[in-house]
Design a protein around this motif. Sequence first.
Motif, PDB file in Angstrom:
ATOM      1  N   THR A  18      33.824  19.710 -28.250  1.00  0.00           N
ATOM      2  CA  THR A  18      33.782  21.120 -28.649  1.00  0.00           C
ATOM      3  C   THR A  18      32.344  21.628 -28.659  1.00  0.00           C
ATOM      4  N   GLN A  19      31.448  20.918 -27.996  1.00  0.00           N
ATOM      5  CA  GLN A  19      30.034  21.274 -27.994  1.00  0.00           C
ATOM      6  C   GLN A  19      29.649  22.095 -26.760  1.00  0.00           C
ATOM      7  N   PHE A  20      28.624  22.940 -26.967  1.00  0.00           N
ATOM      8  CA  PHE A  20      28.028  23.711 -25.885  1.00  0.00           C
ATOM      9  C   PHE A  20      26.556  23.355 -25.799  1.00  0.00           C
ATOM     10  N   LEU A  21      26.076  23.039 -24.600  1.00  0.00           N
ATOM     11  CA  LEU A  21      24.645  22.868 -24.390  1.00  0.00           C
ATOM     12  C   LEU A  21      24.012  24.246 -24.353  1.00  0.00           C
ATOM     13  N   VAL A  22      22.801  24.366 -24.883  1.00  0.00           N
ATOM     14  CA  VAL A  22      22.101  25.642 -24.921  1.00  0.00           C
ATOM     15  C   VAL A  22      21.080  25.679 -23.794  1.00  0.00           C
ATOM     16  N   LEU A  23      21.192  26.702 -22.947  1.00  0.00           N
ATOM     17  CA  LEU A  23      20.273  26.919 -21.841  1.00  0.00           C
ATOM     18  C   LEU A  23      19.626  28.285 -22.015  1.00  0.00           C
ATOM     19  N   SER A  24      18.688  28.607 -21.170  1.00  0.00           N
ATOM     20  CA  SER A  24      18.085  29.929 -21.173  1.00  0.00           C
ATOM     21  C   SER A  24      19.069  30.914 -20.532  1.00  0.00           C
ATOM     22  N   PRO A  25      19.528  31.931 -21.269  1.00  0.00           N
ATOM     23  CA  PRO A  25      20.533  32.851 -20.726  1.00  0.00           C
ATOM     24  C   PRO A  25      19.965  33.791 -19.659  1.00  0.00           C
ATOM     25  N   PHE A  26      20.862  34.343 -18.863  1.00  0.00           N
ATOM     26  CA  PHE A  26      20.485  35.312 -17.836  1.00  0.00           C
ATOM     27  C   PHE A  26      20.457  36.733 -18.374  1.00  0.00           C
ATOM     28  N   ILE A  27      20.929  36.946 -19.591  1.00  0.00           N
ATOM     29  CA  ILE A  27      20.933  38.272 -20.209  1.00  0.00           C
ATOM     30  C   ILE A  27      20.425  38.154 -21.645  1.00  0.00           C
ATOM     31  N   PRO A  28      19.828  39.237 -22.185  1.00  0.00           N
ATOM     32  CA  PRO A  28      19.199  39.136 -23.505  1.00  0.00           C
ATOM     33  C   PRO A  28      20.142  39.181 -24.713  1.00  0.00           C
ATOM     34  N   ARG A  29      21.342  39.738 -24.548  1.00  0.00           N
ATOM     35  CA  ARG A  29      22.246  39.852 -25.698  1.00  0.00           C
ATOM     36  C   ARG A  29      23.668  40.072 -25.199  1.00  0.00           C
ATOM     37  N   TYR A  30      24.625  39.422 -25.867  1.00  0.00           N
ATOM     38  CA  TYR A  30      26.020  39.634 -25.530  1.00  0.00           C
ATOM     39  C   TYR A  30      26.879  39.264 -26.738  1.00  0.00           C
ATOM     40  N   THR A  31      28.115  39.751 -26.730  1.00  0.00           N
ATOM     41  CA  THR A  31      29.076  39.448 -27.792  1.00  0.00           C
ATOM     42  C   THR A  31      30.349  38.900 -27.165  1.00  0.00           C
ATOM     43  N   ILE A  32      30.842  37.809 -27.728  1.00  0.00           N
ATOM     44  CA  ILE A  32      32.103  37.226 -27.294  1.00  0.00           C
ATOM     45  C   ILE A  32      33.134  37.498 -28.389  1.00  0.00           C
ATOM     46  N   HIS A  33      34.204  38.181 -28.013  1.00  0.00           N
ATOM     47  CA  HIS A  33      35.283  38.504 -28.945  1.00  0.00           C
ATOM     48  C   HIS A  33      36.398  37.479 -28.778  1.00  0.00           C
ATOM     49  N   ASN A  34      36.807  36.868 -29.881  1.00  0.00           N
ATOM     50  CA  ASN A  34      37.917  35.924 -29.873  1.00  0.00           C
ATOM     51  C   ASN A  34      39.095  36.630 -30.531  1.00  0.00           C
ATOM     52  N   SER A  35      39.937  37.252 -29.706  1.00  0.00           N
ATOM     53  CA  SER A  35      41.054  38.037 -30.247  1.00  0.00           C
ATOM     54  C   SER A  35      42.110  37.157 -30.913  1.00  0.00           C
ATOM     55  N   PHE A  36      42.220  35.907 -30.504  1.00  0.00           N
ATOM     56  CA  PHE A  36      43.187  34.990 -31.109  1.00  0.00           C
ATOM     57  C   PHE A  36      42.827  34.725 -32.569  1.00  0.00           C
ATOM     58  N   LEU A  37      41.531  34.478 -32.842  1.00  0.00           N
ATOM     59  CA  LEU A  37      41.091  34.202 -34.212  1.00  0.00           C
ATOM     60  C   LEU A  37      40.608  35.456 -34.937  1.00  0.00           C
ATOM     61  N   GLY A  38      40.433  36.563 -34.207  1.00  0.00           N
ATOM     62  CA  GLY A  38      40.004  37.808 -34.818  1.00  0.00           C
ATOM     63  C   GLY A  38      38.540  37.805 -35.239  1.00  0.00           C
ATOM     64  N   VAL A  39      37.692  37.110 -34.491  1.00  0.00           N
ATOM     65  CA  VAL A  39      36.263  37.055 -34.819  1.00  0.00           C
ATOM     66  C   VAL A  39      35.437  37.385 -33.583  1.00  0.00           C
ATOM     67  N   SER A  40      34.188  37.767 -33.822  1.00  0.00           N
ATOM     68  CA  SER A  40      33.251  38.042 -32.739  1.00  0.00           C
ATOM     69  C   SER A  40      31.958  37.296 -33.017  1.00  0.00           C
ATOM     70  N   THR A  41      31.329  36.817 -31.958  1.00  0.00           N
ATOM     71  CA  THR A  41      30.058  36.116 -32.059  1.00  0.00           C
ATOM     72  C   THR A  41      29.066  36.806 -31.134  1.00  0.00           C
ATOM     73  N   THR A  42      27.918  37.174 -31.679  1.00  0.00           N
ATOM     74  CA  THR A  42      26.871  37.807 -30.887  1.00  0.00           C
ATOM     75  C   THR A  42      25.743  36.818 -30.665  1.00  0.00           C
ATOM     76  N   ILE A  43      25.355  36.652 -29.407  1.00  0.00           N
ATOM     77  CA  ILE A  43      24.242  35.792 -29.023  1.00  0.00           C
ATOM     78  C   ILE A  43      23.085  36.700 -28.644  1.00  0.00           C
ATOM     79  N   THR A  44      21.955  36.542 -29.316  1.00  0.00           N
ATOM     80  CA  THR A  44      20.755  37.329 -29.043  1.00  0.00           C
ATOM     81  C   THR A  44      19.650  36.387 -28.599  1.00  0.00           C
ATOM     82  N   THR A  45      18.942  36.766 -27.543  1.00  0.00           N
ATOM     83  CA  THR A  45      17.849  35.951 -27.030  1.00  0.00           C
ATOM     84  C   THR A  45      16.530  36.644 -27.335  1.00  0.00           C
ATOM     85  N   LEU A  46      15.726  36.026 -28.193  1.00  0.00           N
ATOM     86  CA  LEU A  46      14.400  36.566 -28.497  1.00  0.00           C
ATOM     87  C   LEU A  46      13.410  36.106 -27.435  1.00  0.00           C
TER      88      LEU A  46
END
Length: 125
Positions: free
Chosen positions: A19-47
Amino acid sequence: MASLLSFHLLGLYPVPSTTQFLVLSPFIPRYTIHNSFLGVSTTITTLNYDPKSVQKTIPPGTAAYVQNVTINGVPSASRCHFDFYDVFRVGGDVVITLTADKAAADDCLGNLPESISTGGFNRAR
């Protein structure tokens, strides 16, 4: 294959059989993933995101290496990976800070992701 490419562009790479994700340098500075099944959202921000970091050859002085990762304001146990259950199951904010210093970002600063070479896999959560 398309989902692996999508995760790679987002700066994440799912570790097979975990259930792990490796962290790499993203191609975009900010995005949000919506999980409609669990009803939660996660925002990833790259400083310190620099668009030059996505070139084939990264120019010197370009912030393209992961310096640290925080999850909901708490430093991650490793800057190399995090767990789905700590991020996408509960939602919240993940901040990936990038640096131009490749040598300073040359280890995980904590535990390594699960693999055969690091001692096998944990039991399912």
